[in-house]
Design a protein around this motif. Structure first.
Motif, PDB file in Angstrom:
ATOM      1  N   LEU A   1      -0.551  14.825   4.416  1.00 44.66           N
ATOM      2  CA  LEU A   1      -0.161  14.651   5.817  1.00 44.66           C
ATOM      3  C   LEU A   1      -1.248  13.909   6.589  1.00 44.66           C
ATOM      4  O   LEU A   1      -0.949  13.013   7.388  1.00 44.66           O
ATOM      5  CB  LEU A   1       0.098  16.010   6.462  1.00 44.66           C
ATOM      6  CG  LEU A   1       0.447  15.974   7.948  1.00 44.66           C
ATOM      7  CD1 LEU A   1       1.717  15.160   8.188  1.00 44.66           C
ATOM      8  CD2 LEU A   1       0.603  17.392   8.492  1.00 44.66           C
ATOM      9  N   HIS A   2      -2.492  14.270   6.351  1.00 46.20           N
ATOM     10  CA  HIS A   2      -3.600  13.585   7.035  1.00 46.20           C
ATOM     11  C   HIS A   2      -3.592  12.097   6.720  1.00 46.20           C
ATOM     12  O   HIS A   2      -3.732  11.261   7.635  1.00 46.20           O
ATOM     13  CB  HIS A   2      -4.934  14.207   6.612  1.00 46.20           C
ATOM     14  CG  HIS A   2      -6.126  13.473   7.155  1.00 46.20           C
ATOM     15  ND1 HIS A   2      -6.512  13.561   8.477  1.00 46.20           N
ATOM     16  CD2 HIS A   2      -7.003  12.613   6.560  1.00 46.20           C
ATOM     17  CE1 HIS A   2      -7.576  12.803   8.675  1.00 46.20           C
ATOM     18  NE2 HIS A   2      -7.884  12.217   7.531  1.00 46.20           N
ATOM     19  N   GLN A   3      -3.398  11.754   5.444  1.00 45.70           N
ATOM     20  CA  GLN A   3      -3.360  10.342   5.058  1.00 45.70           C
ATOM     21  C   GLN A   3      -2.185   9.628   5.716  1.00 45.70           C
ATOM     22  O   GLN A   3      -2.325   8.513   6.226  1.00 45.70           O
ATOM     23  CB  GLN A   3      -3.243  10.226   3.539  1.00 45.70           C
ATOM     24  CG  GLN A   3      -4.486  10.609   2.766  1.00 45.70           C
ATOM     25  CD  GLN A   3      -5.607   9.605   2.966  1.00 45.70           C
ATOM     26  OE1 GLN A   3      -6.517   9.834   3.775  1.00 45.70           O
ATOM     27  NE2 GLN A   3      -5.540   8.496   2.270  1.00 45.70           N
ATOM     28  N   LEU A   4      -1.047  10.286   5.740  1.00 47.27           N
ATOM     29  CA  LEU A   4       0.155   9.665   6.292  1.00 47.27           C
ATOM     30  C   LEU A   4       0.031   9.431   7.796  1.00 47.27           C
ATOM     31  O   LEU A   4       0.562   8.448   8.324  1.00 47.27           O
ATOM     32  CB  LEU A   4       1.364  10.556   6.001  1.00 47.27           C
ATOM     33  CG  LEU A   4       2.753   9.982   6.314  1.00 47.27           C
ATOM     34  CD1 LEU A   4       2.983   8.654   5.610  1.00 47.27           C
ATOM     35  CD2 LEU A   4       3.839  10.978   5.926  1.00 47.27           C
ATOM     36  N   LEU A   5      -0.682  10.326   8.481  1.00 48.62           N
ATOM     37  CA  LEU A   5      -0.817  10.199   9.932  1.00 48.62           C
ATOM     38  C   LEU A   5      -1.925   9.233  10.349  1.00 48.62           C
ATOM     39  O   LEU A   5      -1.939   8.767  11.493  1.00 48.62           O
ATOM     40  CB  LEU A   5      -1.102  11.579  10.551  1.00 48.62           C
ATOM     41  CG  LEU A   5       0.030  12.607  10.457  1.00 48.62           C
ATOM     42  CD1 LEU A   5      -0.413  13.930  11.084  1.00 48.62           C
ATOM     43  CD2 LEU A   5       1.301  12.098  11.115  1.00 48.62           C
ATOM     44  N   THR A   6      -2.843   8.944   9.447  1.00 43.23           N
ATOM     45  CA  THR A   6      -4.015   8.141   9.838  1.00 43.23           C
ATOM     46  C   THR A   6      -4.082   6.763   9.198  1.00 43.23           C
ATOM     47  O   THR A   6      -4.884   5.929   9.628  1.00 43.23           O
ATOM     48  CB  THR A   6      -5.307   8.899   9.502  1.00 43.23           C
ATOM     49  OG1 THR A   6      -5.342   9.214   8.097  1.00 43.23           O
ATOM     50  CG2 THR A   6      -5.419  10.188  10.307  1.00 43.23           C
ATOM     51  N   VAL A   7      -3.269   6.513   8.187  1.00 45.86           N
ATOM     52  CA  VAL A   7      -3.312   5.223   7.482  1.00 45.86           C
ATOM     53  C   VAL A   7      -1.912   4.607   7.495  1.00 45.86           C
ATOM     54  O   VAL A   7      -0.920   5.317   7.371  1.00 45.86           O
ATOM     55  CB  VAL A   7      -3.791   5.399   6.024  1.00 45.86           C
ATOM     56  CG1 VAL A   7      -3.829   4.052   5.308  1.00 45.86           C
ATOM     57  CG2 VAL A   7      -5.158   6.081   5.978  1.00 45.86           C
TER      58      VAL A   7
ATOM     59  N   ALA B   1       5.391  14.164  10.309  1.00 47.18           N
ATOM     60  CA  ALA B   1       5.143  12.727  10.472  1.00 47.18           C
ATOM     61  C   ALA B   1       6.150  12.096  11.416  1.00 47.18           C
ATOM     62  O   ALA B   1       5.790  11.261  12.268  1.00 47.18           O
ATOM     63  CB  ALA B   1       5.181  12.041   9.109  1.00 47.18           C
ATOM     64  N   ARG B   2       7.416  12.498  11.313  1.00 48.28           N
ATOM     65  CA  ARG B   2       8.423  11.917  12.194  1.00 48.28           C
ATOM     66  C   ARG B   2       8.222  12.375  13.648  1.00 48.28           C
ATOM     67  O   ARG B   2       8.436  11.592  14.579  1.00 48.28           O
ATOM     68  CB  ARG B   2       9.829  12.301  11.710  1.00 48.28           C
ATOM     69  CG  ARG B   2      10.214  11.651  10.369  1.00 48.28           C
ATOM     70  CD  ARG B   2      10.293  10.136  10.502  1.00 48.28           C
ATOM     71  NE  ARG B   2      10.768   9.503   9.270  1.00 48.28           N
ATOM     72  CZ  ARG B   2      10.013   8.829   8.416  1.00 48.28           C
ATOM     73  NH1 ARG B   2       8.710   8.672   8.675  1.00 48.28           N
ATOM     74  NH2 ARG B   2      10.516   8.291   7.329  1.00 48.28           N
TER      75      ARG B   2
ATOM     76  N   ASP C   1      -2.989   5.250  -2.842  1.00 49.21           N
ATOM     77  CA  ASP C   1      -3.852   6.364  -2.458  1.00 49.21           C
ATOM     78  C   ASP C   1      -3.171   7.646  -2.917  1.00 49.21           C
ATOM     79  O   ASP C   1      -1.973   7.829  -2.693  1.00 49.21           O
ATOM     80  CB  ASP C   1      -4.063   6.417  -0.944  1.00 49.21           C
ATOM     81  CG  ASP C   1      -4.939   5.281  -0.437  1.00 49.21           C
ATOM     82  OD1 ASP C   1      -5.649   4.663  -1.254  1.00 49.21           O
ATOM     83  OD2 ASP C   1      -4.905   5.008   0.781  1.00 49.21           O
ATOM     84  N   VAL C   2      -3.933   8.533  -3.562  1.00 45.31           N
ATOM     85  CA  VAL C   2      -3.364   9.767  -4.104  1.00 45.31           C
ATOM     86  C   VAL C   2      -3.909  10.976  -3.358  1.00 45.31           C
ATOM     87  O   VAL C   2      -5.114  11.085  -3.126  1.00 45.31           O
ATOM     88  CB  VAL C   2      -3.670   9.908  -5.608  1.00 45.31           C
ATOM     89  CG1 VAL C   2      -3.104  11.227  -6.145  1.00 45.31           C
ATOM     90  CG2 VAL C   2      -3.094   8.728  -6.391  1.00 45.31           C
ATOM     91  N   ALA C   3      -3.005  11.877  -2.985  1.00 43.55           N
ATOM     92  CA  ALA C   3      -3.382  13.172  -2.408  1.00 43.55           C
ATOM     93  C   ALA C   3      -2.712  14.252  -3.250  1.00 43.55           C
ATOM     94  O   ALA C   3      -1.582  14.081  -3.703  1.00 43.55           O
ATOM     95  CB  ALA C   3      -2.933  13.276  -0.952  1.00 43.55           C
ATOM     96  N   HIS C   4      -3.430  15.373  -3.450  1.00 43.44           N
ATOM     97  CA  HIS C   4      -2.914  16.424  -4.329  1.00 43.44           C
ATOM     98  C   HIS C   4      -2.427  17.657  -3.582  1.00 43.44           C
ATOM     99  O   HIS C   4      -1.885  18.571  -4.203  1.00 43.44           O
ATOM    100  CB  HIS C   4      -3.993  16.831  -5.341  1.00 43.44           C
ATOM    101  CG  HIS C   4      -4.360  15.740  -6.304  1.00 43.44           C
ATOM    102  ND1 HIS C   4      -3.490  15.250  -7.250  1.00 43.44           N
ATOM    103  CD2 HIS C   4      -5.509  15.028  -6.452  1.00 43.44           C
ATOM    104  CE1 HIS C   4      -4.087  14.291  -7.944  1.00 43.44           C
ATOM    105  NE2 HIS C   4      -5.305  14.134  -7.479  1.00 43.44           N
TER     106      HIS C   4
ATOM    107  N   LYS D   1       0.862  -1.190   0.000  1.00 39.40           N
ATOM    108  CA  LYS D   1       0.000   0.000   0.000  1.00 39.40           C
ATOM    109  C   LYS D   1       0.892   1.231   0.000  1.00 39.40           C
ATOM    110  O   LYS D   1       1.753   1.391   0.876  1.00 39.40           O
ATOM    111  CB  LYS D   1      -0.906  -0.016   1.225  1.00 39.40           C
ATOM    112  CG  LYS D   1      -1.993   1.052   1.167  1.00 39.40           C
ATOM    113  CD  LYS D   1      -3.009   0.856   2.282  1.00 39.40           C
ATOM    114  CE  LYS D   1      -4.062   1.937   2.202  1.00 39.40           C
ATOM    115  NZ  LYS D   1      -5.387   1.413   1.995  1.00 39.40           N
ATOM    116  N   ILE D   2       0.657   2.121  -0.954  1.00 38.07           N
ATOM    117  CA  ILE D   2       1.506   3.290  -1.144  1.00 38.07           C
ATOM    118  C   ILE D   2       0.676   4.566  -1.118  1.00 38.07           C
ATOM    119  O   ILE D   2      -0.431   4.621  -1.669  1.00 38.07           O
ATOM    120  CB  ILE D   2       2.267   3.186  -2.480  1.00 38.07           C
ATOM    121  CG1 ILE D   2       3.309   2.058  -2.406  1.00 38.07           C
ATOM    122  CG2 ILE D   2       2.954   4.503  -2.847  1.00 38.07           C
ATOM    123  CD1 ILE D   2       4.082   1.848  -3.676  1.00 38.07           C
ATOM    124  N   LEU D   3       1.245   5.594  -0.495  1.00 38.68           N
ATOM    125  CA  LEU D   3       0.666   6.932  -0.533  1.00 38.68           C
ATOM    126  C   LEU D   3       1.468   7.764  -1.528  1.00 38.68           C
ATOM    127  O   LEU D   3       2.691   7.871  -1.412  1.00 38.68           O
ATOM    128  CB  LEU D   3       0.711   7.595   0.845  1.00 38.68           C
ATOM    129  CG  LEU D   3       0.319   9.076   0.884  1.00 38.68           C
ATOM    130  CD1 LEU D   3      -1.142   9.273   0.481  1.00 38.68           C
ATOM    131  CD2 LEU D   3       0.587   9.667   2.265  1.00 38.68           C
TER     132      LEU D   3
END
Length: 229
Positions: A38-44, A67-68, A29-32, A3-5
């Motif tokens: 950031l929301h996707q990275l912190l929640t998934v 994120a870190r 999953d794509v974010a523009h 699974k990749i963001l």
């Protein structure tokens, strides 16, 4: 399944990269925008995040730093048109696994993605075989030799590269996009028929002289190498 963001603000580039990764069996999953990414990275939970550096509102540097601090350890691959040494160093010092400068070929991105996934014990095995067999077809990558029923096939370098890609993924349909990128190192465009021409020439050598056909067209999707009953 991997699974990749992908966080990329250019819709065309994002769609192209996502399609290529999807065709390699990865879920993308794509974010523009930076905040969405950031929301996707912190929640998934992702196996890898591919971040463009220059993003609206919140850039890739800030996404990784945040994120870190939040103790998210997802591996990160930066994409950027900025090719200064200090930019690459900054990305790596922030904790990114790799930094890829635009423009790049999809095949290079894919290779780097696979290296990162292997490094994190999530990818395929590090060593691939060098010989392959399918029905009466044999392929030796080191000797650059292909035979059917014991008879050597007289293939051009591009035909051999095309066949080697297909046999490594035997049974899996390969799109024209993937074939064009990985064999010819070019972005696929609808008016380009280089893939169809090469497939036709390969088929005349690989299949036409033999009763059992191995190279098949999946209409509207691509091509697959497999032995069918």
């Amino acid at each position: 399944m991997t699974k990749i963001l992908l966080v990329e603000d250019q819709p065309t580039a994002a769609a192209y990269l996502a399609q290529g990764l999807n065709e390699e069996g990865m879920v993308v999953d794509v974010a523009h925008t930076g905040p969405d990414g950031l929301h996707q990275l912190l929640t998934v939970d992702y196996d890898l995040a591919i971040l463009d550096v220059m993003l609206p509102v919140l850039d890739g540097w800030a996404i990784l730093e945040t994120a870190r601090r939040a103790r998210r350890t997802t591996p990160v691959l930066f994409l950027s048109a900025r090719d200064q040494v200090e930019d690459r160093v900054r990305g790596l010092e922030l904790g990114a696994e790799d930094y890829l400068v635009k423009p790049f070929a999809f095949s290079e991105l894919l290779a780097r993605v696979r290296v990162i996934l292997r490094r994190n014990d999530r990818g395929a095995a590090a060593h691939e075989p060098t010989t392959f067999e399918l029905a009466d077809l044999s392929l030796d990558l080191l000797r650059h030799r292909a035979t059917r029923n014991g008879e050597r096939l007289d293939l051009t370098p591009k035909e051999f590269a095309l066949l080697s890609l297909l046999i490594r993924r035997a049974g899996e349909v390969q799109s024209r996009t993937i074939l064009a990128d990985q064999v010819w190192d070019m972005n696929f465009e609808s008016e380009t028929n280089v893939v169809e021409v090469a497939i036709r020439r390969l088929r005349t050598k690989l299949d036409d002289p033999y009763p059992v056909k191995l190279l098949h067209t999946v209409r509207g999707v691509g091509y697959v190498l497999e032995a069918r009953d």
